[in-house]
Design a protein around this motif. Structure first.
Motif, PDB file in Angstrom:
ATOM      1  N   SER A 190       0.828  -1.212   0.000  1.00 54.84           N
ATOM      2  CA  SER A 190       0.000   0.000   0.000  1.00 54.84           C
ATOM      3  C   SER A 190       0.858   1.257   0.000  1.00 54.84           C
ATOM      4  O   SER A 190       0.483   2.277  -0.595  1.00 54.84           O
ATOM      5  CB  SER A 190      -0.940   0.006   1.221  1.00 54.84           C
ATOM      6  N   SER A 197       1.760   1.704  -3.623  1.00 51.75           N
ATOM      7  CA  SER A 197       0.589   2.076  -4.424  1.00 51.75           C
ATOM      8  C   SER A 197       0.265   3.560  -4.267  1.00 51.75           C
ATOM      9  O   SER A 197       0.097   4.286  -5.252  1.00 51.75           O
ATOM     10  CB  SER A 197      -0.629   1.245  -4.007  1.00 51.75           C
ATOM     11  N   ASP A 220      -8.612   1.175  -3.806  1.00 51.22           N
ATOM     12  CA  ASP A 220      -8.363   0.284  -2.673  1.00 51.22           C
ATOM     13  C   ASP A 220      -9.152  -1.005  -2.893  1.00 51.22           C
ATOM     14  O   ASP A 220     -10.340  -1.073  -2.630  1.00 51.22           O
ATOM     15  CB  ASP A 220      -8.781   0.952  -1.364  1.00 51.22           C
ATOM     16  N   LEU A 226      -6.280   2.032   2.793  1.00 51.44           N
ATOM     17  CA  LEU A 226      -5.424   2.863   1.946  1.00 51.44           C
ATOM     18  C   LEU A 226      -5.689   4.349   2.167  1.00 51.44           C
ATOM     19  O   LEU A 226      -4.793   5.174   1.974  1.00 51.44           O
ATOM     20  CB  LEU A 226      -5.640   2.493   0.467  1.00 51.44           C
ATOM     21  N   ASP A 228      -4.633  -1.308  -5.590  1.00 55.43           N
ATOM     22  CA  ASP A 228      -3.957  -1.813  -4.396  1.00 55.43           C
ATOM     23  C   ASP A 228      -4.699  -3.075  -3.945  1.00 55.43           C
ATOM     24  O   ASP A 228      -5.764  -3.001  -3.343  1.00 55.43           O
ATOM     25  CB  ASP A 228      -3.961  -0.756  -3.297  1.00 55.43           C
TER      26      ASP A 228
END
Length: 382
Positions: free
Chosen positions: A17, A20, A38, A46, A119
């Protein structure tokens, strides 16, 4: 069309994460329009990494309230970056129906942006693999730790087999041949895709040719995070060698991210690293990765292959999951050992880790049995 960049990891806690979110912002700073999604359904957090206030618009609300997909694409405080929140509060969001998965895929592919960064959750759940295969250029995040290396390799192996099973449909000669091999655990442990392709070309040459084309198009990219010493980066080349030798898969090395306490401070401040300290070693590593993403030639799977046509044809039937997962993990260890990616010392470390995990599971099972017994006795008294 937007370039879809799924970001996955075989093991949690390796910075998936982190990459990302910061990659999305770094791309946005260079004038690219980005939608950050997310898709860690059931554990969506996220929004904390980018300091986004949780709102009512999310994938959960889209699935349950039938709202328009465009309405859940929310602006952020960062230039050119929009955000689609997941929703860990909606029960069963991790177990989407086939129709829901197809609907989600279609809408993700129709987003109007330069890049769509997904993600994904950690692990090899079928939903995660299918989302990763929305693009042949997904990013797998790993770390120098032995368990992270193994799980990163196993993720890529699962992705290759998912691609194999969605190419060889049920009823085809090739699929019948594969199903026969699955019945032999020892054969599964020694199953190398290049060798399997040679065998499949004899029984199902047409479908095998299609699969080989897709494997040639499939070019995942590896990022090593939590690197403390430049020598740790050698682990990436060892994963690459194992993927090539045992999977017939070419992976690209996208870059490294050094371990940096700044990421903890940035997370506590709910600011991405490239905003909190853009000149840090970690921040500069992310910017180099962003530059490589922009410079890369976009790749797509052939037009015949479409993830939306996946019809719930599971890689593992439910009754076979436990034994096949175990054999698959053993095969991953065997691949890495045979390819020289694991030293005897690292094998010993892995055995210790596995022993610890088994001990913890036994303790949890004993506790659960104790609670169940206590509950049943109380119910009996009533």
């Amino acid at each position: 069309m937007a370039q879809i960049i799924p970001v996955a990891s075989g093991k949690g806690g390796v910075g998936k994460s982190l990459l990302s979110a910061n990659l999305a912002i770094a791309l946005g700073q260079q004038g690219k329009t980005v939608v950050l999604v997310d898709l860690d359904l059931g554990a969506s957090n996220l929004h904390l990494v980018i300091g986004q206030r949780p709102g009512t618009a999310s994938l959960g609300s889209w699935f349950t309230e039938k709202s328009e997909f465009k309405d859940i694409i929310q602006p952020t405080d960062y230039q050119n970056v929009s955000f689609i929140a997941g929703d860990s509060q909606i029960p069963d969001l991790t177990s989407l129906k086939y129709s829901q998965k197809v609907k989600l895929m279609r809408n993700l592919k129709n987003i109007n942006a330069d890049y769509v960064i997904l993600d994904l959750g950690a692990g090899t759940h079928q939903f995660i693999l299918d989302m990763f295969l929305l693009s042949p250029q997904g990013i797998i995040v790993s770390a120098p730790a032995v368990t992270a290396t193994l799980n990163g390799y196993l993720f890529l192996k699962n992705a290759c087999f998912r691609l194999l099973y969605t190419t060889f449909k049920r009823g085809t000669p090739g699929r019948n041949y594969i199903d026969q091999i699955k019945k032999d655990p020892k054969a599964m442990q020694k199953l190398y895709i290049p060798q399997l392709v040679q065998q499949l070309s004899q029984v199902d040459p047409e479908t095998t040719h299609l699969f080989v084309n897709r494997m040639n198009q499939f070019r995942p990219r590896l990022v090593m995070n939590m690197v403390e010493d430049p020598k740790d980066a050698d682990r990436a080349s060892r994963i690459k060698t194992s993927c090539n030798q045992y999977l017939g898969l070419e992976i690209e090395y996208l870059g490294i991210m050094f371990r940096d306490m700044l990421q903890d401070k940035a997370l506590a401040s709910q600011l991405p690293v490239v905003v909190y300290k853009p000149q840090s070693v970690l921040g500069q590593g992310i910017y180099r990765i962003a530059d490589k993403v922009i410079a890369a030639q976009p790749r797509q799977f052939d037009t015949v292959f479409d993830a939306e046509t996946i019809n719930g044809d599971h890689f593992n039937d439910v009754e076979e999951e436990a034994s096949e997962d175990y054999n698959f993990k053993l095969s991953g260890i065997d691949d890495l050992v045979s390819g020289g990616s694991l030293t005897p010392g690292e094998m010993a470390e892995m055995i210790k880790a596995q022993t610890y995990e088994l001990t913890q599971l036994k303790k949890e099972n004993q506790l659960l049995r104790s609670k169940l017994l206590q509950a049943s006795q109380q119910g009996f008294k009533v």
